[in-house]
Design a protein around this motif. Structure first.
Motif, mmCIF file in Angstrom:
data_model
loop_
_atom_site.group_PDB
_atom_site.id
_atom_site.type_symbol
_atom_site.label_atom_id
_atom_site.label_comp_id
_atom_site.label_asym_id
_atom_site.label_seq_id
_atom_site.Cartn_x
_atom_site.Cartn_y
_atom_site.Cartn_z
ATOM 1 N N LEU A 146 -0.849 -17.207 -133.994
ATOM 2 C CA LEU A 146 0.006 -16.060 -133.689
ATOM 3 C C LEU A 146 1.475 -16.421 -133.863
ATOM 4 C CD1 LEU A 146 0.312 -13.179 -132.589
ATOM 5 C CD2 LEU A 146 0.249 -14.140 -130.277
ATOM 6 N N GLU B 112 1.913 -16.892 -137.890
ATOM 7 C CA GLU B 112 1.622 -15.724 -138.724
ATOM 8 C C GLU B 112 2.152 -14.421 -138.145
ATOM 9 O OE1 GLU B 112 -2.593 -15.718 -139.333
ATOM 10 O OE2 GLU B 112 -2.648 -17.855 -139.877
ATOM 11 N N ARG B 113 2.602 -14.439 -136.895
ATOM 12 C CA ARG B 113 3.173 -13.275 -136.213
ATOM 13 C C ARG B 113 2.155 -12.179 -135.934
ATOM 14 N NH1 ARG B 113 7.390 -15.764 -134.140
ATOM 15 N NH2 ARG B 113 8.695 -16.734 -135.745
ATOM 16 N N ARG B 114 0.888 -12.438 -136.174
ATOM 17 C CA ARG B 114 -0.154 -11.453 -135.884
ATOM 18 C C ARG B 114 -1.493 -12.143 -135.813
ATOM 19 N NH1 ARG B 114 -2.984 -9.836 -140.619
ATOM 20 N NH2 ARG B 114 -3.510 -7.850 -139.652
ATOM 21 N N LEU B 115 -2.445 -11.474 -135.178
ATOM 22 C CA LEU B 115 -3.818 -11.961 -135.137
ATOM 23 C C LEU B 115 -4.741 -10.885 -135.691
ATOM 24 C CD1 LEU B 115 -4.289 -13.713 -131.645
ATOM 25 C CD2 LEU B 115 -4.240 -14.801 -133.895
ATOM 26 N N LEU B 116 -5.687 -11.306 -136.514
ATOM 27 C CA LEU B 116 -6.723 -10.380 -136.963
ATOM 28 C C LEU B 116 -7.576 -9.963 -135.774
ATOM 29 C CD1 LEU B 116 -7.840 -12.234 -140.221
ATOM 30 C CD2 LEU B 116 -6.313 -10.246 -140.043
ATOM 31 N N ALA C 281 -8.432 -12.094 -132.328
ATOM 32 C CA ALA C 281 -8.057 -11.639 -130.982
ATOM 33 C C ALA C 281 -9.271 -11.606 -130.060
ATOM 34 C CB ALA C 281 -7.418 -10.255 -131.068
ATOM 35 N N ARG D 135 -7.821 -0.870 -134.723
ATOM 36 C CA ARG D 135 -6.670 -0.178 -134.121
ATOM 37 C C ARG D 135 -6.871 0.056 -132.626
ATOM 38 N NH1 ARG D 135 -7.010 3.058 -138.778
ATOM 39 N NH2 ARG D 135 -7.958 4.720 -137.532
ATOM 40 N N TRP E 201 -7.377 -2.746 -128.276
ATOM 41 C CA TRP E 201 -6.789 -2.853 -126.929
ATOM 42 C C TRP E 201 -7.538 -1.951 -125.946
ATOM 43 C CZ3 TRP E 201 -4.949 1.485 -124.480
ATOM 44 C CH2 TRP E 201 -4.750 2.613 -125.284
#
Length: 325
Positions: free
Chosen positions: A34, A37-41, A45, A126, A129
């Protein structure tokens, strides 16, 4: 110390020694991913969340059981029993449901691009969460009776008819009806995701079988691009990892749930504490062994753990170089 207590303490200690470093390494690897790469698939997650739940299972239950068994520290008074049993049951069931969520997402991930199932995968990602929130609400709700009915074992010789002996604690239900209702709710909570993840794994296995036959049929042809083959290979590795996790889950939690059904259906006996220990051991065994499967099969985890070692080694090498100049 009695040999039975010594064996018990050593078994829980082995789970803690294996589970805490393993889950911590998985968590570190994905947090490092994270950071870089600034994000997680979505799949990453889910696995990160699964490792957090497994770490809670091992750290809260196994470590405290070791400390109490070897008489180093004992937190199992009334408040301690309520807290430990609630956190353990919640994190244990979270581990089950997150394994199911992972298998469901992987089942959608192997669908061909452009299909309606591929669109469902995008929606799944999407709304991840909201799925996490729903899973937490379900499991906290089902585990909440332990806050009300758990208490410390002040008198080991006193075991009520509607009680469950969990070694250092009792779960005292006010009536047989409440005990059976609570047991049924926990059983349904565990069996539903077990059945669904088994079905998802069967779908994955059928896909892998059909895909392997197609590859064999096309092997004599001109072949496709290397990029597509690499992507398909990554998806297959992820699918095999999920199926392996589900298989380990079904074996270990199948024993756990079988013992739980036995506990709520029979009258209490002197062996109830042993049965409780066996249940905790088998459910914690999944939390302790699943990180090894993830580390061995997930290239992203391996890469980020390797980066972490290189980053720690770099300052040491720089210090060594400057000291020699």
């Amino acid at each position: 110390m009695e040999s039975e207590l010594l064996t018990r303490g050593l078994l829980y200690l082995s789970l803690a020694v294996a589970g805490i470093p393993g889950n911590t390494a998985v968590i570190y690897a994905f947090l490092s991913a994270l950071h870089h790469e600034r994000r997680l698939l979505p799949a990453d997650a889910i696995v990160l969340h699964l490792a957090l739940a497994n770490l809670l299972v091992v750290a809260v239950r196994c470590v405290l059981e070791v400390l109490a068994t070897f008489r180093i520290a004992n937190v199992f008074n009334d408040a301690g029993c309520k807290g430990v049993i609630f956190v353990y049951r919640t994190s244990r069931s979270l581990s089950i449901w997150l394994t199911f969520v992972l298998s469901a997402y992987q089942c959608l991930s192997i669908t061909p691009p452009g299909s309606r199932w591929a669109a469902a995968r995008e929606t799944f990602g999407r709304l991840l969460w909201a799925i996490f929130l729903a899973v937490w609400i379900i499991n906290i709700s089902v585990s909440s009776p332990s806050i009300v009915f758990s208490e410390g074992a002040k008198n080991d010789s006193k075991l009520l008819q509607n009680s469950i002996n969990v070694q250092f604690c009792f779960v005292n239900f006010p009536s047989t009806y409440v005990k059976d209702a609570n047991g049924a709710a926990q059983t349904v909570r565990d069996v539903v995701p077990m059945a669904l993840m088994t079905a998802a794994s069967l779908v994955i296995l059928v896909f892998l079988y059909r895909h392997s036959r197609q590859v064999k049929g096309l092997r004599g042809g001109s072949g496709g691009g290397r990029g597509g083959a690499a992507g398909a290979s990554a998806e297959r590795r992820a699918a095999v990892t999920v199926v392996t996790l589900v298989t380990v889950y079904v074996v270990l939690y199948g024993v756990d749930n079988g013992l739980w059904v036995y506990t709520i259906m029979v009258r209490q006996t002197m062996s109830s504490a042993l049965i409780s220990d066996l249940r905790i051991f088998f459910s914690s065994l999944y939390a302790a062994t699943s990180p090894a499967i993830i580390i061995m099969s997930n290239k992203k985890v391996k890469r980020n753990l390797r980066w972490g070692r290189e980053e720690r080694a770099a300052p040491a090498s720089e210090t060594g170089t400057s000291s020699t100049v």
